[in-house]
Design an enzyme around this catalytic site. Sequence first.
Site, PDB file in Angstrom:
ATOM      1  N   GLU A 123       0.846  -1.196   0.000  1.00 24.58           N
ATOM      2  CA  GLU A 123       0.000   0.000   0.000  1.00 24.58           C
ATOM      3  C   GLU A 123       0.880   1.244   0.000  1.00 24.58           C
ATOM      4  OE1 GLU A 123      -3.864   1.798   2.433  1.00 24.58           O
ATOM      5  OE2 GLU A 123      -2.829   0.014   3.170  1.00 24.58           O
ATOM      6  N   TYR A 172      -6.720  -9.046  11.620  1.00 28.56           N
ATOM      7  CA  TYR A 172      -5.385  -8.798  12.152  1.00 28.56           C
ATOM      8  C   TYR A 172      -5.245  -9.425  13.535  1.00 28.56           C
ATOM      9  CZ  TYR A 172      -4.391  -5.429   8.447  1.00 28.56           C
ATOM     10  OH  TYR A 172      -4.155  -4.840   7.224  1.00 28.56           O
ATOM     11  N   GLN A 232       2.265  -5.965   5.721  1.00 23.78           N
ATOM     12  CA  GLN A 232       2.461  -5.710   4.304  1.00 23.78           C
ATOM     13  C   GLN A 232       3.873  -6.137   3.912  1.00 23.78           C
ATOM     14  OE1 GLN A 232       1.396  -1.693   3.203  1.00 23.78           O
ATOM     15  NE2 GLN A 232      -0.621  -1.864   4.114  1.00 23.78           N
ATOM     16  N   ASN A 271     -12.276  -1.477  -0.983  1.00 20.57           N
ATOM     17  CA  ASN A 271     -11.584  -2.000   0.188  1.00 20.57           C
ATOM     18  C   ASN A 271     -12.297  -1.518   1.445  1.00 20.57           C
ATOM     19  OD1 ASN A 271      -8.995  -2.899   1.781  1.00 20.57           O
ATOM     20  ND2 ASN A 271      -9.353  -0.773   2.385  1.00 20.57           N
ATOM     21  N   GLU A 272     -12.547  -2.442   2.363  1.00 24.75           N
ATOM     22  CA  GLU A 272     -13.133  -2.104   3.661  1.00 24.75           C
ATOM     23  C   GLU A 272     -14.263  -1.088   3.505  1.00 24.75           C
ATOM     24  OE1 GLU A 272     -10.172  -1.175   6.611  1.00 24.75           O
ATOM     25  OE2 GLU A 272      -9.263  -3.171   6.473  1.00 24.75           O
ATOM     26  N   GLU A 304      -6.020  -9.173   3.835  1.00 24.30           N
ATOM     27  CA  GLU A 304      -5.203  -8.466   4.822  1.00 24.30           C
ATOM     28  C   GLU A 304      -5.157  -9.316   6.086  1.00 24.30           C
ATOM     29  OE1 GLU A 304      -5.903  -4.302   5.592  1.00 24.30           O
ATOM     30  OE2 GLU A 304      -6.434  -3.911   3.486  1.00 24.30           O
TER      31      GLU A 304
END
Length: 508
Positions: free
Chosen positions: A29, A252, A357, A176-177, A308
């Site tokens: 990103e 996460y 990432q 995204n999201e 992610e």
Amino acid sequence: MTDLVVPAVINLDVPGPVISRHLYGHFAEHLGRCVYGGLYVGEDSDLPNAGGIRLDVVEALRALDVPNLRWPGGCFADEYHWMDGVGPRDRRPVMVNTHWGGVEESNHFGTHEFMALCELLGAEPYISGNVGSGTVREMSDWVEYLTRDGDSPMVRLRRANGREEPWRVKFWGLGNEAWGCGGHMRAEQYAAEARRFGTYCRDHGGNRLYRVAAGANGDDYAWTETLMKQLGDLGCAHRPAPFMQALSFHHYTVPGSWEDKGDATVFDTDDHYRTMVAAARVDELLTGHSNVMDCYDPGRNVGLVLDEWGTWWNVEPGTNPGFLYQQNTLRDALVAALHFDVFHRHADRLVMANIAQTVNVLQAVILTDPDTGALVLTPTYHVFEMNKGHQDAASLRVDLPAGLPSREVGRASLTTVSLSASRRDGRVLVSLSNLDAAEAVDVELDLRGGAVADVRARVLTAGRLQDHNTPAAPDVVAPRPHEVSATGSGLRVPLPAHSFVTVEGRLA
């Protein structure tokens, strides 16, 4: 040899679902020093580069057989307008990266630079389109610009910018999201947007798009159900709709609170175990989302994507809070190893996963020093390298007649040994992790339906869970040869405390 022995049975002649290589995907990103200073240093840099792309980073990533790279975000994707990142660099407009540090974005790394990076890596591009602040036409034009041959306005623009032939770009993210930074939409609202955007992202020539709808945050199974309802009816007659081929979710590993996530290198044994519990929850989430999808798609035609994942700690002291730079210890490596074992067990539904990432951000596989330019391979990097033989391999079921050791962590129970196995091209790879901070264990592999020869084993461990690699000490946590012993029916594999081990051999 220890007193604790775990028996495990693997039938070498009974292959299961194929573990897609795309489960070992990456994510880059426009955030902190991931792109600028990490992947891209500019053509004027003293560091060896190709068109500004840092070549030692490319070399290190090529050793992982990186299958795909997701770009340009993340949250950044939904404020990124791709036309700003094509054409002569000195004419590209500057924008403000409002999500990550409020810094100026030069747009010097854009579509052509990203595609050049993917070509250098031998990786497939996975592009996240702008649904949050962009338009349907903007994303449709991007697809045309990249993938169409012949003649059209976007083809002529691409050729004017120096690229004659189209690229093949299969993977496209529809935002995204969307539940958060991608527009703060309700599930029903996003589903309607995804149908529109997915409809106008066209297949051009032989390029067939694989559209990934922006899915849930963690255990929001209602979001997944809302998206699945848009793909067809309940029951066995389900046929995937043409505008979405997969849906995603994000998870996460954050053992602390969102406001105080914990330190990357300063932690105790209790923190370690809480981290492993948080990481192991990915199995529950994959199961939950898969179960919802099964109600609408029993044939498992729609893919599930975890684009992610990884550990998220407080940023390193003295660094920009918006850059999400954190160190990477042996504990992070064990989180990665545990995730891959879970991914392998879900290979019949999970089609892609992307660690967050690739460089200098969150659970990065590579860190670069901004002062000296030194490159450091993190412990997580070594897990990817040791595990790359699982890519596109047939999973092998592991049966555990006596179960696995566990320990109580608060109100949770943590299984402290994890393992998975696969076969490909006449070779077998078994991955084993011991999450226990202090106790060693032996795993006795009962290999049935065949035999394994020319066995090679490696171990990734260190004196302390907190150990990590730095420019001054780059190999504190690095794989080393490991001794295993033959038994009457297979192999006995010692697992030191807090270790990751791979055992590879040829099917005899």
